[in-house]
Scaffold this motif. Structure first.
Motif, PDB file in Angstrom:
ATOM      1  N   GLN A 127      50.109  66.522  49.992  1.00  0.00           N
ATOM      2  CA  GLN A 127      50.766  67.804  50.237  1.00  0.00           C
ATOM      3  C   GLN A 127      49.793  68.796  50.879  1.00  0.00           C
ATOM      4  OE1 GLN A 127      53.884  68.391  50.017  1.00  0.00           O
ATOM      5  NE2 GLN A 127      54.675  66.764  48.705  1.00  0.00           N
ATOM      6  N   MET A 128      49.270  68.435  52.030  1.00  0.00           N
ATOM      7  CA  MET A 128      48.223  69.235  52.666  1.00  0.00           C
ATOM      8  C   MET A 128      48.666  70.653  53.037  1.00  0.00           C
ATOM      9  SD  MET A 128      46.225  66.335  54.932  1.00  0.00           S
ATOM     10  CE  MET A 128      47.660  65.457  55.524  1.00  0.00           C
ATOM     11  N   LYS A 129      49.960  70.866  53.233  1.00  0.00           N
ATOM     12  CA  LYS A 129      50.450  72.185  53.628  1.00  0.00           C
ATOM     13  C   LYS A 129      51.161  72.931  52.496  1.00  0.00           C
ATOM     14  CE  LYS A 129      51.032  70.950  58.508  1.00  0.00           C
ATOM     15  NZ  LYS A 129      51.975  70.892  59.660  1.00  0.00           N
ATOM     16  N   LYS A 130      51.309  72.275  51.338  1.00  0.00           N
ATOM     17  CA  LYS A 130      52.072  72.889  50.249  1.00  0.00           C
ATOM     18  C   LYS A 130      51.292  72.801  48.937  1.00  0.00           C
ATOM     19  CE  LYS A 130      56.414  71.604  52.484  1.00  0.00           C
ATOM     20  NZ  LYS A 130      57.662  70.801  52.383  1.00  0.00           N
ATOM     21  N   VAL A 131      50.521  73.832  48.656  1.00  0.00           N
ATOM     22  CA  VAL A 131      49.656  73.842  47.477  1.00  0.00           C
ATOM     23  C   VAL A 131      50.446  73.610  46.191  1.00  0.00           C
ATOM     24  CG1 VAL A 131      48.064  75.219  46.097  1.00  0.00           C
ATOM     25  CG2 VAL A 131      48.001  75.375  48.581  1.00  0.00           C
ATOM     26  N   ARG A 132      51.582  74.274  46.054  1.00  0.00           N
ATOM     27  CA  ARG A 132      52.346  74.208  44.808  1.00  0.00           C
ATOM     28  C   ARG A 132      52.869  72.815  44.511  1.00  0.00           C
ATOM     29  NH1 ARG A 132      54.221  78.201  41.981  1.00  0.00           N
ATOM     30  NH2 ARG A 132      56.263  77.232  41.664  1.00  0.00           N
ATOM     31  N   LYS A 133      52.936  71.949  45.522  1.00  0.00           N
ATOM     32  CA  LYS A 133      53.446  70.595  45.308  1.00  0.00           C
ATOM     33  C   LYS A 133      52.346  69.575  45.030  1.00  0.00           C
ATOM     34  CE  LYS A 133      57.878  70.871  47.675  1.00  0.00           C
ATOM     35  NZ  LYS A 133      58.811  70.174  48.611  1.00  0.00           N
ATOM     36  N   ARG A 134      51.086  69.981  45.160  1.00  0.00           N
ATOM     37  CA  ARG A 134      49.980  69.058  44.874  1.00  0.00           C
ATOM     38  C   ARG A 134      49.909  68.807  43.369  1.00  0.00           C
ATOM     39  NH1 ARG A 134      45.833  72.546  48.453  1.00  0.00           N
ATOM     40  NH2 ARG A 134      47.030  72.378  50.405  1.00  0.00           N
ATOM     41  N   LEU A 135      49.831  67.544  43.004  1.00  0.00           N
ATOM     42  CA  LEU A 135      49.870  67.199  41.583  1.00  0.00           C
ATOM     43  C   LEU A 135      48.596  67.546  40.830  1.00  0.00           C
ATOM     44  CD1 LEU A 135      51.859  63.839  41.451  1.00  0.00           C
ATOM     45  CD2 LEU A 135      52.670  66.199  41.256  1.00  0.00           C
ATOM     46  N   THR A 136      47.558  68.020  41.541  1.00  0.00           N
ATOM     47  CA  THR A 136      46.363  68.524  40.851  1.00  0.00           C
ATOM     48  C   THR A 136      46.172  70.022  41.095  1.00  0.00           C
ATOM     49  OG1 THR A 136      44.957  67.849  42.716  1.00  0.00           O
ATOM     50  CG2 THR A 136      45.160  66.296  40.874  1.00  0.00           C
ATOM     51  N   SER A 137      47.225  70.695  41.535  1.00  0.00           N
ATOM     52  CA  SER A 137      47.135  72.147  41.726  1.00  0.00           C
ATOM     53  C   SER A 137      47.126  72.839  40.369  1.00  0.00           C
ATOM     54  CB  SER A 137      48.325  72.650  42.552  1.00  0.00           C
ATOM     55  OG  SER A 137      49.525  72.527  41.809  1.00  0.00           O
ATOM     56  N   THR A 138      46.745  74.108  40.351  1.00  0.00           N
ATOM     57  CA  THR A 138      46.706  74.850  39.091  1.00  0.00           C
ATOM     58  C   THR A 138      48.115  74.979  38.497  1.00  0.00           C
ATOM     59  OG1 THR A 138      46.801  76.929  40.341  1.00  0.00           O
ATOM     60  CG2 THR A 138      44.626  76.141  39.671  1.00  0.00           C
ATOM     61  N   ARG A 139      49.117  74.990  39.345  1.00  0.00           N
ATOM     62  CA  ARG A 139      50.502  75.037  38.848  1.00  0.00           C
ATOM     63  C   ARG A 139      50.789  73.821  37.967  1.00  0.00           C
ATOM     64  NH1 ARG A 139      55.624  72.866  42.061  1.00  0.00           N
ATOM     65  NH2 ARG A 139      57.256  73.408  40.565  1.00  0.00           N
ATOM     66  N   PHE A 140      50.376  72.649  38.408  1.00  0.00           N
ATOM     67  CA  PHE A 140      50.614  71.447  37.615  1.00  0.00           C
ATOM     68  C   PHE A 140      49.650  71.351  36.431  1.00  0.00           C
ATOM     69  CE2 PHE A 140      53.153  70.182  41.240  1.00  0.00           C
ATOM     70  CZ  PHE A 140      54.210  69.522  40.625  1.00  0.00           C
ATOM     71  N   MET A 141      48.438  71.869  36.592  1.00  0.00           N
ATOM     72  CA  MET A 141      47.511  71.878  35.459  1.00  0.00           C
ATOM     73  C   MET A 141      48.117  72.653  34.288  1.00  0.00           C
ATOM     74  SD  MET A 141      44.833  70.077  36.110  1.00  0.00           S
ATOM     75  CE  MET A 141      45.603  68.996  37.316  1.00  0.00           C
ATOM     76  N   GLU A 142      48.814  73.746  34.597  1.00  0.00           N
ATOM     77  CA  GLU A 142      49.452  74.533  33.541  1.00  0.00           C
ATOM     78  C   GLU A 142      50.556  73.738  32.852  1.00  0.00           C
ATOM     79  OE1 GLU A 142      50.648  77.994  35.670  1.00  0.00           O
ATOM     80  OE2 GLU A 142      48.704  78.992  35.447  1.00  0.00           O
ATOM     81  N   LEU A 143      51.283  72.929  33.630  1.00  0.00           N
ATOM     82  CA  LEU A 143      52.309  72.069  33.037  1.00  0.00           C
ATOM     83  C   LEU A 143      51.676  71.003  32.150  1.00  0.00           C
ATOM     84  CD1 LEU A 143      54.778  71.426  36.019  1.00  0.00           C
ATOM     85  CD2 LEU A 143      55.082  72.983  34.090  1.00  0.00           C
ATOM     86  N   TYR A 144      50.598  70.390  32.644  1.00  0.00           N
ATOM     87  CA  TYR A 144      49.938  69.331  31.876  1.00  0.00           C
ATOM     88  C   TYR A 144      49.375  69.859  30.571  1.00  0.00           C
ATOM     89  CZ  TYR A 144      50.014  67.148  36.546  1.00  0.00           C
ATOM     90  OH  TYR A 144      50.394  66.653  37.767  1.00  0.00           O
ATOM     91  N   ARG A 145      48.828  71.088  30.615  1.00  0.00           N
ATOM     92  CA  ARG A 145      48.233  71.660  29.417  1.00  0.00           C
ATOM     93  C   ARG A 145      49.278  71.849  28.315  1.00  0.00           C
ATOM     94  NH1 ARG A 145      44.473  70.268  27.538  1.00  0.00           N
ATOM     95  NH2 ARG A 145      45.481  71.322  25.816  1.00  0.00           N
ATOM     96  N   GLN A 146      50.541  71.997  28.685  1.00  0.00           N
ATOM     97  CA  GLN A 146      51.595  72.185  27.694  1.00  0.00           C
ATOM     98  C   GLN A 146      51.822  70.935  26.846  1.00  0.00           C
ATOM     99  OE1 GLN A 146      55.281  73.982  29.161  1.00  0.00           O
ATOM    100  NE2 GLN A 146      54.171  74.794  30.919  1.00  0.00           N
TER     101      GLN A 146
END
Length: 259
Positions: A127-146
């Motif tokens: 997902q080179m052009k879409k940060v929010r869709k990268r599975l190691t982005s901070t958005r997903f880190m917040e989901l994983y932490r849950q």
């Protein structure tokens, strides 16, 4: 939809270790096994490990064979792909593996706090052009932490230099402890049975002469996550494009490097 896909979907609906829930049902009724995977499905207290974007489920099944003392769940939205691993694990009577068909963004609906000990992310779209869709982005880190335990571990394997570099920068920005990191896994010093498991696409990347990157880190809890602000060179090919054109481009790049 082809006949083969229809048959696979029909098979999946009858598999006792495959779970498929539309978002409308989740929103209205929730998932009854949330927080109860060990008790209600696996029948033990062993650690739960997820494979996100599992595709054909090679890691979920391969890890389940090697580590009967752990429970593995492959997650993907593509049911036709998942059918391969689901069928294989059923035929082998592996009692420590399950499959969940859903979007990765919805995993907090299926798992409770501290229910998951490890997450594998194997060859995701960078997902080179879409940060929010990268599975190691901070958005997903917040989901994983849950859903992760206090010292929950995340593994990333990728052929993409972009994805690898971005993840390294994300880890650095948020001071996550790194347990292992290499940009050329099969020429590194690591000797681990886990890493001998290769996905279908990983075999393709290796055959094309691409190096495999691997990072293992602890996803510690953070009050606020910082998205890295760095410019990263795009990959010279699309990681998920397996066309003849991509193969030829990689071969041409190797020839230029040899001159």
């Amino acid at each position: 939809m082809g006949k083969n896909k229809l048959q696979k979907f029909e098979d999946m609906s009858s598999y006792p270790h495959v779970f498929q829930f539309p978002f409308s049902v989740l929103r209205e009724k929730g998932f009854e096994m949330k927080g109860k995977w060990n008790h209600s499905f696996f029948g033990n207290n062993n650690p739960i490990v997820l494979e996100l974007g599992c595709g054909k489920g090679e890691y979920a099944v391969g890890l389940a064979r090697k580590y009967p003392e752990k429970n593995f769940i492959g997650i993907d939205i593509k049911g036709a792909r998942m059918w391969t691993g689901a069928r294989q694990s059923l035929e082998e009577k592996l009692s420590n593996v399950a499959f969940l068909r859903t979007s990765i963004e919805l995993i907090p609906f299926f798992f409770a706090n501290d229910e998951v000990s490890e997450i594998w992310i194997t060859f995701p779209d960078p997902q080179m052009k879409k940060v929010r869709k990268r599975l190691t982005s901070t958005r997903f880190m917040e989901l994983y932490r849950q859903i992760l335990t206090e010292n929950g571990i995340i593994h990333l394997k990728s052929d993409s230099n972009f994805m690898y570099t971005y993840t390294c920068e994300m880890i650095k920005a948020n001071h996550y402890p790194v347990l292992f990191c290499t940009d050329d896994l099969y020429n590194s010093c690591i000797h681990d049975d886990i890493l001998e498991i290769k996905t279908f696409y990983e075999q393709q990347w290796l055959e094309r002469g691409l190096s495999i990157k691997y990072i293992k880190f602890i996803c510690e809890n953070r009050e606020q996550l910082i998205e890295p602000d760095v410019d990263i060179e795009y990959d010279p090919y699309r990681s998920f494009n397996r066309s003849k054109r991509s193969r030829n481009k990689i071969k041409d790049d190797h020839k230029e490097n040899e001159l």
